[in-house]
Design a protein around this motif. Structure first.
Motif, mmCIF file in Angstrom:
data_model
loop_
_atom_site.group_PDB
_atom_site.id
_atom_site.type_symbol
_atom_site.label_atom_id
_atom_site.label_comp_id
_atom_site.label_asym_id
_atom_site.label_seq_id
_atom_site.Cartn_x
_atom_site.Cartn_y
_atom_site.Cartn_z
ATOM 1 N N HIS A 30 27.762 10.549 47.289
ATOM 2 C CA HIS A 30 28.964 9.525 46.828
ATOM 3 C C HIS A 30 29.298 8.654 47.807
ATOM 4 O O HIS A 30 30.362 8.037 47.762
ATOM 5 C CB HIS A 30 30.155 10.329 46.256
ATOM 6 C CG HIS A 30 30.013 11.196 45.114
ATOM 7 N ND1 HIS A 30 29.468 12.498 45.179
ATOM 8 C CD2 HIS A 30 30.411 10.958 43.723
ATOM 9 C CE1 HIS A 30 29.529 12.986 44.100
ATOM 10 N NE2 HIS A 30 29.746 11.950 43.074
ATOM 11 N N ALA A 31 28.618 8.491 48.961
ATOM 12 C CA ALA A 31 28.673 7.400 49.947
ATOM 13 C C ALA A 31 28.802 6.021 49.540
ATOM 14 O O ALA A 31 29.356 5.084 50.069
ATOM 15 C CB ALA A 31 27.900 7.549 50.830
ATOM 16 N N ASP A 32 27.931 5.876 48.286
ATOM 17 C CA ASP A 32 27.845 4.335 47.904
ATOM 18 C C ASP A 32 28.612 4.111 46.365
ATOM 19 O O ASP A 32 28.662 2.999 46.091
ATOM 20 C CB ASP A 32 26.270 4.012 47.830
ATOM 21 C CG ASP A 32 25.547 4.889 46.602
ATOM 22 O OD1 ASP A 32 26.359 5.867 46.190
ATOM 23 O OD2 ASP A 32 24.509 4.523 46.483
ATOM 24 N N HIS A 33 29.392 4.968 45.986
ATOM 25 C CA HIS A 33 30.214 4.697 44.659
ATOM 26 C C HIS A 33 31.276 5.705 44.835
ATOM 27 O O HIS A 33 31.284 6.917 45.124
ATOM 28 C CB HIS A 33 29.144 4.759 43.711
ATOM 29 C CG HIS A 33 28.765 6.299 43.358
ATOM 30 N ND1 HIS A 33 27.762 6.988 44.011
ATOM 31 C CD2 HIS A 33 29.200 7.327 42.299
ATOM 32 C CE1 HIS A 33 27.613 8.117 43.542
ATOM 33 N NE2 HIS A 33 28.538 8.281 42.416
ATOM 34 N N PHE A 34 32.172 5.213 43.504
ATOM 35 C CA PHE A 34 33.281 6.270 43.092
ATOM 36 C C PHE A 34 32.498 6.655 41.811
ATOM 37 O O PHE A 34 32.203 6.012 40.766
ATOM 38 C CB PHE A 34 34.704 5.387 42.667
ATOM 39 C CG PHE A 34 35.185 4.978 44.099
ATOM 40 C CD1 PHE A 34 35.306 5.634 45.111
ATOM 41 C CD2 PHE A 34 35.963 3.524 44.082
ATOM 42 C CE1 PHE A 34 36.097 5.206 46.059
ATOM 43 C CE2 PHE A 34 36.362 3.126 45.017
ATOM 44 C CZ PHE A 34 36.525 3.730 45.969
ATOM 45 N N HIS A 35 32.638 8.243 41.513
ATOM 46 C CA HIS A 35 32.390 8.651 40.384
ATOM 47 C C HIS A 35 33.901 9.050 39.757
ATOM 48 O O HIS A 35 34.667 9.615 40.110
ATOM 49 C CB HIS A 35 31.744 10.113 40.438
ATOM 50 C CG HIS A 35 31.692 11.034 39.388
ATOM 51 N ND1 HIS A 35 30.574 10.645 38.548
ATOM 52 C CD2 HIS A 35 32.174 11.911 38.792
ATOM 53 C CE1 HIS A 35 30.596 11.679 37.423
ATOM 54 N NE2 HIS A 35 31.617 12.271 37.533
ATOM 55 N N LEU A 36 34.080 8.252 38.570
ATOM 56 C CA LEU A 36 35.151 8.266 37.740
ATOM 57 C C LEU A 36 34.896 8.920 36.566
ATOM 58 O O LEU A 36 34.210 8.465 35.582
ATOM 59 C CB LEU A 36 35.814 6.905 37.650
ATOM 60 C CG LEU A 36 35.873 6.044 39.043
ATOM 61 C CD1 LEU A 36 36.193 4.766 38.600
ATOM 62 C CD2 LEU A 36 36.747 6.764 40.014
ATOM 63 N N GLN A 37 35.663 10.060 36.240
ATOM 64 C CA GLN A 37 35.537 10.859 35.034
ATOM 65 C C GLN A 37 36.564 11.124 33.985
ATOM 66 O O GLN A 37 38.073 11.251 34.472
ATOM 67 C CB GLN A 37 35.161 12.217 35.685
ATOM 68 C CG GLN A 37 34.492 13.180 34.570
ATOM 69 C CD GLN A 37 33.831 14.380 35.147
ATOM 70 O OE1 GLN A 37 32.836 14.239 35.905
ATOM 71 N NE2 GLN A 37 34.253 15.613 34.670
ATOM 72 N N HIS A 38 36.342 10.824 32.867
ATOM 73 C CA HIS A 38 37.548 10.971 31.842
ATOM 74 C C HIS A 38 37.690 12.331 31.573
ATOM 75 O O HIS A 38 39.093 12.925 31.486
ATOM 76 C CB HIS A 38 36.839 10.227 30.448
ATOM 77 C CG HIS A 38 37.646 10.904 29.255
ATOM 78 N ND1 HIS A 38 39.005 10.649 29.152
ATOM 79 C CD2 HIS A 38 37.187 11.441 28.208
ATOM 80 C CE1 HIS A 38 39.345 11.171 28.001
ATOM 81 N NE2 HIS A 38 38.394 11.711 27.321
ATOM 82 N N THR A 39 37.108 13.243 31.754
ATOM 83 C CA THR A 39 37.200 14.793 31.363
ATOM 84 C C THR A 39 37.215 15.459 32.677
ATOM 85 O O THR A 39 36.946 15.014 33.712
ATOM 86 C CB THR A 39 36.394 15.306 30.515
ATOM 87 O OG1 THR A 39 34.900 15.081 31.208
ATOM 88 C CG2 THR A 39 35.981 14.719 28.882
#
Length: 246
Positions: free
Chosen positions: A231-240
């Motif tokens: 995840h060095a290059d992004h935000f992982h954004l999760q609804h659940t």
């Protein structure tokens, strides 16, 4: 026994009936205040009014958001108040890979998004985050608005990736319950990229770190560069999810 004696022997019942009458009357009056066209309650404080993305955040906002996230029709109506999204037919690739309800998202809270097919719930969380945290942070730190949100993807029919390789578990991307955000563009064209700016210039890094923290207010799972190298290059954004902020 006289009627007067009967009354004296049952005062509790009479007071209880009176209290119930008062409560019913108060409840009816409160309901009338909330639904009356000229109600003094502002929409953000009125529980019978639906979620509007641009409304100020109050103690009722979370409740309204949960209601919208739990009902597809309510979600689509709320999303329309703060995003550019086209409702599409539900998409099914397999039993494990699908998008429902599906929208093509191209903008949230004044910021452009490269058109992406995603689930309404994911898009609505993104709109709330942008409206109430990203745009204010951009104005505070850079004295300008956020023009664009850059992403890698939302829907992808694949297993979860781990530092050791593939996993047997299906990714939340397979149902478009996640979106990967890689950076941002300000109104003057300045780019804020996670891979290069997380540890870069102080003001850019401050914005990205604030974005990471505030995303946790709106998403059930937020994973950023501090989580692992994947995840060095992004935000992982999760609804659940069960709630994770890293």
């Amino acid at each position: 026994m006289s009627e007067q004696d009967k009354y004296k022997r049952r005062p509790v019942f009479h007071w209880a009936a009176l209290l119930l009458f008062i409560l019913i009357g108060a409840g009816f009056g409160t309901w009338q205040v909330m639904v009356h066209p000229d109600t003094p309650l502002s929409p953000e404080w009125n529980p019978v009014q639906p979620l509007v993305v641009s409304d100020p955040v109050t103690s009722l906002t979370r409740w309204k958001l949960r209601r919208a996230l739990g009902d597809d029709a309510v979600c689509l109506a709320a999303l329309a108040t703060g995003a550019q999204a086209v409702v599409k037919p539900d998409f099914t690739e397999s039993e494990q890979c699908f998008i429902a309800p599906q929208v093509t998202l191209s903008g949230v809270a004044g910021a452009l998004v490269a058109p992406v097919n995603t689930r309404c719930q994911t898009a609505l969380r993104l709109a709330m985050w942008t409206q109430h945290d990203l745009q204010p942070a951009a104005r505070e730190l850079f004295d300008q608005s956020l023009k664009q949100i850059e992403h890698f993807s939302s829907y992808s029919c694949r297993p979860i990736r781990t530092p050791l390789g593939g996993s047997g578990r299906i990714s939340t991307h397979s149902t478009a319950n996640s979106i990967d955000i890689s950076g941002f563009v300000l109104a003057d064209g300045t780019r804020l990229i996670l891979l290069s700016d997380w540890e870069g210039a102080e003001v850019k890094s401050s914005f990205l770190r604030r974005a990471n923290i505030t995303a946790c207010k709106w998403f059930r799972v937020t994973l950023g560069p501090e989580y692992n190298n994947l995840h060095a290059d992004h935000f992982h954004l999760q609804h659940t999810g069960f709630g994770l902020c890293r």
